[in-house]
Structures are given as C-alpha cells and as structure tokens.
Design an enzyme around this catalytic site. Sequence first.
Site, PDB file in Angstrom:
ATOM      1  N   GLU A 222       1.824  -0.577  -5.053  1.00 48.73           N
ATOM      2  CA  GLU A 222       0.798   0.402  -5.380  1.00 48.73           C
ATOM      3  C   GLU A 222       1.511   1.748  -5.384  1.00 48.73           C
ATOM      4  O   GLU A 222       1.594   2.433  -4.371  1.00 48.73           O
ATOM      5  CB  GLU A 222      -0.332   0.423  -4.342  1.00 48.73           C
TER       6      GLU A 222
ATOM      7  N   ASP B 217       0.836  -1.199   0.000  1.00 51.54           N
ATOM      8  CA  ASP B 217       0.000   0.000   0.000  1.00 51.54           C
ATOM      9  C   ASP B 217       0.878   1.258   0.000  1.00 51.54           C
ATOM     10  O   ASP B 217       1.850   1.334   0.746  1.00 51.54           O
ATOM     11  CB  ASP B 217      -0.880  -0.026   1.257  1.00 51.54           C
TER      12      ASP B 217
END
Length: 553
Positions: free
Chosen positions: A270, A213
Amino acid sequence: MSLAPRAERPWWRDAVTYQIYIRSYADSNGDGKGDVEGIRSRLPYLKALGINAIWITPWYPSPQKDHGYDVADYMDIEPDYGTLEHAQELINEAHGLGIKFIVDIVPNHSSDQHVWFQEALRSAPGSAARDRYMFRDGKGENGELPPNDWEAVFGGSAWQRIVEADGQLGQWYLHLFAESQPDFNWENKEVREHFEDILRFWLDRGVDGFRIDVAHGMVKEPGLPDVKADSKMLDKDARPYWDQPGVHEIYREWRKIFDSYSGHRMGVAEAWVSAESLPLYLRPDELANSFNFQFLDSKWDAKIIKKNIKETLKNLEGTGAPASWVYENHDVTRKVNRFDRGLRGGGVSDPKQRYGNMKKFSIVRGTQRAAAGALLMLALPGGAYIYQGEELGLPEVTDIPKDRLEDPRWRMSGFKDPGRDGCRVPIPWTENPDGAYGFSTRHSLTAQEAWLPQPKGWGSFAVDKQEQNQNSMLWLYRKALKIRQNEEGLGDGELTWIKAGKEVVAFSREGNFNCWVNFGKTVKLPKGAKVILSSQPLKGRKLPKDTSVWFRG
Ligand code: GLC
Ligand code: CA
C-alpha cells in the site's frame, strides 16, 4: 513477452483478490461487529463469486482506535473477532476451496497499547526501550514545541508530548497517523527482527501473502528535517517520511523470507507514491504487487483513464511485474458516487474531494458507470483487487449520524472531515427490512445496532435480492470473473489499443478478445462482433454512453 501457462505462473500475477474489512463483513455472535466465524460462513458466497484470493484487514488484538490499524499484538487475534484456532480454520478452509489468503501487516506503527510502547513510556529518554519508537526532545526553551513541523495524515501535529515517569512533561513521540499509533524506529535492529518473526509466524500458519500497510512509510529521512508545507496523503512532493530509499532494503530482506517458503508467498504494497516510484517496489527481489492508486485516482473520463493505464503499463516495463488494478478500499469513497460526481479517488484528506456535492448524486448513472468500470478493470492485464460490497454496487453512505462516526479522521480534522466510515458500513446479505440485513448471521440485530448504522433501504442492495436478478451488479461480477477464469488470455499478458473514437477506451487481448468502454455518444461495434458480456443489455451493435462490452471478433 511469451507467458508460461497459467497453472505454472505465480498465482499473484493475475489473481482477483477480494478485500474483507472484517468489522463490517459478517457477524456470527450478534455483537454488531463482524468476526472470523462470520467470514467462514460466507466462504461459499466467495467461492461462487469466483475470486482467487482473500485479503483480510487487521484482525489482531487492538484497542480499535483506527479499527485494527493500531495493533497491540501482531501474533494473536482480537478477542472480539475470534481466536487463533478460528483464524487457522478460516485459512485452511479457504485453501480447501482453492482460495489464497493474505493478511494485513502494519509495520509503520503499533498501537500505544503494544507492550513495547508501554515499556518505552516507563523507560528513560535514551533507553533501549525508547529507541524502538521515534522519541525526540522538543524544541523551545523547555522542550515545549514539537521536534519538527510534520503533520499527521489524519490532521494536526504528528508529535505527541508525554508525561515522564517522574510526572513531568518530557519527550515527544512521532505518530504519522493518530496519537494512539506511534511510529516504529526502523533503524532499530530489534524492530526489524520482530517483524521478520511476525512474517514467519503467519507464513507458518499458511498465509500466502501480506498486504503491507503504509509500505512507503517506515524509513524517515535522517535528521527529520521540516517539511514547511501541509502534508497530504497522496502528494507528489517529496516528503521526508514517505518513499525513502531505505524502505527497499526492508523489502529485499522480506522477499528472502517469502522465497524460503514454498508456494509463491508474496507482499502487496500500500504505497501512495508517484507513478515513477511505484515500480521500484516491484523489482524482482522486492514485492509482487503494489496497488495501482493512479488508476483508483482517475475520475470517470476516457482520456484520463486511458492515459493512466498507458502510463502504468509503461512504468512497469522492465520490472517484469504485473499491474494490480484497484478502484475501492476501506479508505476511499465508493466508486458509484465517485464516478457519478466526477471525483478522484485519492483525495482522502480533502472532504470536498471525498464527497463532492452529493445532493446532485444520481445512483442510476453512478451504478451504470460502476458496472462499466468493472468490466474495464477485469479485462486489463495483471491482477485486480475488489473491496467487499463493490460487487453489490454499494454506494457511499453520506448521512451517517455525526455521533456515530468512528474514523479518527473525524476527530483529528477538528470535526470537518467525516472520514472514511461511509464506505465501511456493514454488508447487506438479506433484504429483511427490520433487522441488520443479515449482517448478523443470528438475525438478532437491528440496523442501528450494527457498529456503524446501516441506512434505510440498504436491503435493495442485499445479496439474496441480487441473486434473483441476472442483470444485477452481483451477477455482472460473477459472470465476468467466470469468463476471466476460463479465458487463457485474460489476466496476465499484453493488450493492444484499438481506435474507436475519442470517448471510447478500447483494446484487445489474446484470443480475439475485445473490451470497449464508451464514455460518450452511442457508438457501433464492428460487424460480426460476438458479445460475451456487457455492463447493461445491448440493442444490436449499439454501445450506449457509460457502457462496457466484452466481445470476440
Ligand atoms: C492505511 C490504512 C488505513 C489506516 C492507515 C494507518 O492507509 O489503509 O485504513 O488508517 O494506514 O494505519
Ligand atoms: Ca461479532
């Protein structure tokens, strides 16, 4: 480039990975929230779909202020979702079906309920406990102004002032997302070691990789200089908190840990960074995959899409890394709506970009384009990521009642941007019109009782309904994935561009395999073309607008 046979290549070079947003997938105990046991009961569905890997969004204990992206404990399972035992069973069962398993790791920030943050709040400025996060004194005479001008991605200042143990207003802490998501200090050794332990904890439980993330966050420019502009999620301008060179050092350490385990463990970034920066995350001693947001951000336009594919492949040259195509995830508007309305994918901080003018939305045309796009993505070299419901052609839900919106962006944008809930509405499994469309495997819920209410008519997208129709979106994905699996030349490898007109994106792959996507007036396929699959039924050699075809010849 000559390729090793598929069986010998690392699985992530051409895997199709299916993203499960756990809260919205399948609910085993009827509380309106998806859970681990719910997913387990849907493994046969995933096997039949033909995906190669699952990525599951954060399932750790969390106050759910950002639905799991606010982690309170990285080495356990959220009680609402199940237990560590359930999680282990799910991982094992997926493996038993030949499906790889990726978990989501959130290293940029924790929840404010994490024991470390709670300890930091109780401790004095300058203490070791505070050093694990980004605490700073404020500016102004009494420290009443934030330390710099950074803005949170969800809106407002990225700084929050705390009340010290003595009851006085005190230092500020950095949160690039919500106030309840304090940023870690990655200069701190304990933080680095903690995350290495977390990786090992899950690797020991057999996971095949991590979706990382905000992989371009973590390291901040020394001195935390002002930005002097609005911050946006996908912004080409350099930001003192995005894409700093120091992040690569972290991934080099992580790669060593992945490689110390058998079976090609991996990381997928990401990283909302420029097309030029992205390949840096994919160097041979760093991460295996990085979502191609340049592709996701392309609107339905032949020229733009072709340019973005070309650039992606060119930028990857020399890294040896495969491309990782993606259209949808839990942060962006569904592609059925985007493709119809000519929207880009990455404008997450701009409500106009997210929704455009949906009054004019045509689900027929949007669905047709989404189907055509699916065959394009699944024929490109490299791996691909599919977001739950994409295979059902789910549209964005644009009319969730305002009092039911949960995305922190809604609140933090001053109630201007409804946020990302419209792509997170629970999956319709059965057509049953009275209940929650089979979302609760116990069928005791109403559509209103699902954590996000499901709209009327949601059953028309249900799995059981689509299964009965060979021309449904679900069957298109099933057929495409099966062909891809059996076709040695699809997935990893090279493509050759074919000239078939300005409005046609056309290329061939190994073994005489061709993919044509028509964005404009009807064109004719070459004589002798043997059609393998098309995004809608074809008449003869005619390829109509907004249609894709796979053929040999
Ligand atoms: C990522 C996630 C998003 C989350 C944010 C903060 O962008 O995909 O859902 O809100 O990080 O963790
Ligand atoms: Ca549940």
